[in-house]
Structure formats: C-alpha cells, structure tokens
Design a protein around this motif. Structure first.
Motif, PDB file in Angstrom:
ATOM      1  N   GLY A 126       5.966  48.337 -23.752  1.00  0.00           N
ATOM      2  CA  GLY A 126       6.411  47.357 -22.953  1.00  0.00           C
ATOM      3  C   GLY A 126       5.912  46.020 -23.480  1.00  0.00           C
ATOM      4  N   GLN A 127       5.104  46.201 -24.472  1.00  0.00           N
ATOM      5  CA  GLN A 127       4.420  44.706 -24.776  1.00  0.00           C
ATOM      6  C   GLN A 127       5.326  43.912 -25.819  1.00  0.00           C
ATOM      7  N   ARG A 128       5.264  42.562 -25.787  1.00  0.00           N
ATOM      8  CA  ARG A 128       6.062  41.892 -26.780  1.00  0.00           C
ATOM      9  C   ARG A 128       4.829  41.097 -27.686  1.00  0.00           C
ATOM     10  N   CYS A 129       5.458  40.520 -28.694  1.00  0.00           N
ATOM     11  CA  CYS A 129       4.440  39.745 -29.354  1.00  0.00           C
ATOM     12  C   CYS A 129       5.397  38.880 -30.549  1.00  0.00           C
ATOM     13  N   LEU A 130       4.752  37.877 -31.112  1.00  0.00           N
ATOM     14  CA  LEU A 130       5.423  37.078 -32.012  1.00  0.00           C
ATOM     15  C   LEU A 130       4.681  37.205 -33.214  1.00  0.00           C
ATOM     16  N   VAL A 131       5.230  37.878 -34.326  1.00  0.00           N
ATOM     17  CA  VAL A 131       4.861  38.268 -35.722  1.00  0.00           C
ATOM     18  C   VAL A 131       5.037  37.261 -36.785  1.00  0.00           C
ATOM     19  N   PRO A 132       4.077  36.747 -37.437  1.00  0.00           N
ATOM     20  CA  PRO A 132       4.335  35.849 -38.348  1.00  0.00           C
ATOM     21  C   PRO A 132       4.931  36.255 -39.674  1.00  0.00           C
ATOM     22  N   THR A 133       5.782  35.702 -40.404  1.00  0.00           N
ATOM     23  CA  THR A 133       6.252  36.158 -41.874  1.00  0.00           C
ATOM     24  C   THR A 133       5.606  35.296 -42.920  1.00  0.00           C
ATOM     25  N   GLY A 134       5.020  34.311 -42.413  1.00  0.00           N
ATOM     26  CA  GLY A 134       4.345  33.496 -43.428  1.00  0.00           C
ATOM     27  C   GLY A 134       5.502  32.618 -44.388  1.00  0.00           C
ATOM     28  N   ALA A 178      12.999  40.948 -29.701  1.00  0.00           N
ATOM     29  CA  ALA A 178      13.157  40.774 -28.371  1.00  0.00           C
ATOM     30  C   ALA A 178      14.243  39.936 -27.774  1.00  0.00           C
ATOM     31  N   ASN A 179      14.667  39.048 -28.780  1.00  0.00           N
ATOM     32  CA  ASN A 179      15.713  37.970 -28.822  1.00  0.00           C
ATOM     33  C   ASN A 179      16.915  38.316 -29.378  1.00  0.00           C
ATOM     34  N   ALA A 180      17.257  39.550 -29.861  1.00  0.00           N
ATOM     35  CA  ALA A 180      18.227  39.880 -30.891  1.00  0.00           C
ATOM     36  C   ALA A 180      19.599  39.558 -30.538  1.00  0.00           C
ATOM     37  N   PRO A 181      20.154  38.727 -31.633  1.00  0.00           N
ATOM     38  CA  PRO A 181      19.566  38.649 -32.877  1.00  0.00           C
ATOM     39  C   PRO A 181      18.975  37.012 -32.510  1.00  0.00           C
ATOM     40  N   GLY A 182      17.550  36.638 -32.992  1.00  0.00           N
ATOM     41  CA  GLY A 182      17.033  35.535 -33.191  1.00  0.00           C
ATOM     42  C   GLY A 182      17.634  34.718 -34.194  1.00  0.00           C
ATOM     43  N   VAL A 227       8.851  30.807 -39.786  1.00  0.00           N
ATOM     44  CA  VAL A 227       9.731  32.042 -39.008  1.00  0.00           C
ATOM     45  C   VAL A 227       8.887  33.146 -38.691  1.00  0.00           C
ATOM     46  N   ARG A 228       9.014  33.329 -37.419  1.00  0.00           N
ATOM     47  CA  ARG A 228       8.413  34.102 -36.719  1.00  0.00           C
ATOM     48  C   ARG A 228       9.085  35.409 -35.941  1.00  0.00           C
ATOM     49  N   VAL A 229       8.766  36.501 -35.711  1.00  0.00           N
ATOM     50  CA  VAL A 229       9.730  37.416 -35.350  1.00  0.00           C
ATOM     51  C   VAL A 229       9.178  38.027 -34.146  1.00  0.00           C
ATOM     52  N   GLY A 230       9.928  37.794 -32.962  1.00  0.00           N
ATOM     53  CA  GLY A 230       9.593  38.414 -31.504  1.00  0.00           C
ATOM     54  C   GLY A 230       9.897  39.824 -31.552  1.00  0.00           C
ATOM     55  N   LEU A 231       8.892  40.810 -31.604  1.00  0.00           N
ATOM     56  CA  LEU A 231       9.125  42.104 -31.157  1.00  0.00           C
ATOM     57  C   LEU A 231       8.941  42.487 -29.872  1.00  0.00           C
ATOM     58  N   PRO A 243       2.095  53.454 -28.436  1.00  0.00           N
ATOM     59  CA  PRO A 243       1.778  52.156 -29.226  1.00  0.00           C
ATOM     60  C   PRO A 243       2.174  52.336 -30.513  1.00  0.00           C
ATOM     61  N   TYR A 244       2.433  50.966 -31.087  1.00  0.00           N
ATOM     62  CA  TYR A 244       3.062  51.003 -32.471  1.00  0.00           C
ATOM     63  C   TYR A 244       2.338  50.076 -33.379  1.00  0.00           C
ATOM     64  N   THR A 245       1.794  50.547 -34.403  1.00  0.00           N
ATOM     65  CA  THR A 245       0.913  49.626 -35.189  1.00  0.00           C
ATOM     66  C   THR A 245       1.731  48.731 -36.300  1.00  0.00           C
ATOM     67  N   ILE A 246       1.509  47.386 -36.499  1.00  0.00           N
ATOM     68  CA  ILE A 246       2.065  46.730 -37.482  1.00  0.00           C
ATOM     69  C   ILE A 246       0.911  46.441 -38.247  1.00  0.00           C
TER      70      ILE A 246
END
Length: 149
Positions: A45-53, A81-85, A95-99, A106-109
């Motif tokens: 249920g959690q969302r996060c913004l993942v950096p791509t660098g 989360a906002n597919a497609p971003g 560029v960051r990815v909202g997952l 739980p899922y580990t990135i």
C-alpha cells in the motif's frame, strides 16, 4: 529502425549504474534502474519516489513515458503509481519513478534494480476545432461495457 539522439546526464548518486537499456532488439521500452544509496523497503500500500540519477533532454515533439515492468507488476504487485508517467521535452530535472506496492508483502528496492521501463515516443499536439455537433458512430455515447466486454 530510426535512432533518436537524446542527451543524458548521470548525476553523482547514479555513477556506475547502467543507462536505460533495451533488453532485446525488439523491446519498445528501456529498463530504468534505481539510484538509491541504501535499500528501500516498500510496504504493501505504500508509495515512494525512486531516483534514477538521470537527467535527460528530449528533443521538442517527444516525451518519455515511464511504465511498469510487467514482471514486477505481476509477480510482486509493484507498479508505477501514475502509469504511465510522462517526462516532457522541456523538463530538465532528475527522472524519478513513483512506485506503489499493490502486493501483499514488503518489497525491497536495491541500488541498480530495474524498477520501470521508459518508452520515448512522438507527441501529437492538438488543435481543437469547436463544432455544434459530432458525427454519429455505431457505438455512439455508449460508455464502459457498452461494446459487450
């Protein structure tokens, strides 16, 4: 097949990671990696913004679509989360990815994990033409499910 030259800048926190790459010659999307320093746990249920660098400079008339990776979505419930971003051609930030974790565990990135795919596509600009009425079609104004699906 035509190649489009796109400028890309790798930020310090992504040093050593791969640029987005096509997995096969027929792939439409390029795999995008997570540029996290420490592993990130995404709870159900959690969302996060993942950096791509990465920062990119798309030519005018193009966009980059950030889409889920089908394997992550089906096996783990991890999706965009906002597919497609959309990354617009005039955006110059990272560029960051909202997952979001739609799965039950739980899922580990981890650093370098392939977290999404990027599709670069042409954009069509619309010039609206106001009219008094529209032409008739077989479907007409039928909404969701009106075609029998």
């Amino acid at each position: 097949m035509t190649e489009l030259g796109v400028e890309v800048q790798t930020l310090p926190h992504a040093e050593g990671l791969s640029l987005p790459t096509y997995a096969t010659p027929g792939s439409a999307g390029m795999d995008v990696c997570a540029a996290v320093g420490e592993s990130l746990v995404l709870e159900p249920g959690q969302r996060c913004l993942v950096p791509t660098g990465l920062r990119i400079a798309l030519p005018p008339g193009y966009e980059a679509q950030i889409r889920p990776r089908s394997g992550l979505a089906i096996r783990e419930g991890i999706t965009v989360a906002n597919a497609p971003g959309t990354v617009d051609s005039d955006y110059r930030g990272e560029v960051r990815v909202g997952l979001v974790n739609l799965g039950g565990a739980p899922y580990t990135i981890r650093r370098g994990d392939r977290i999404a795919q990027m599709v670069v596509a042409p954009v069509t600009r619309v010039a609206w033409r106001p009219v008094a009425s529209l032409d008739d079609t077989e479907r007409g104004a039928g909404g969701v499910g009106s075609t029998g699906s």
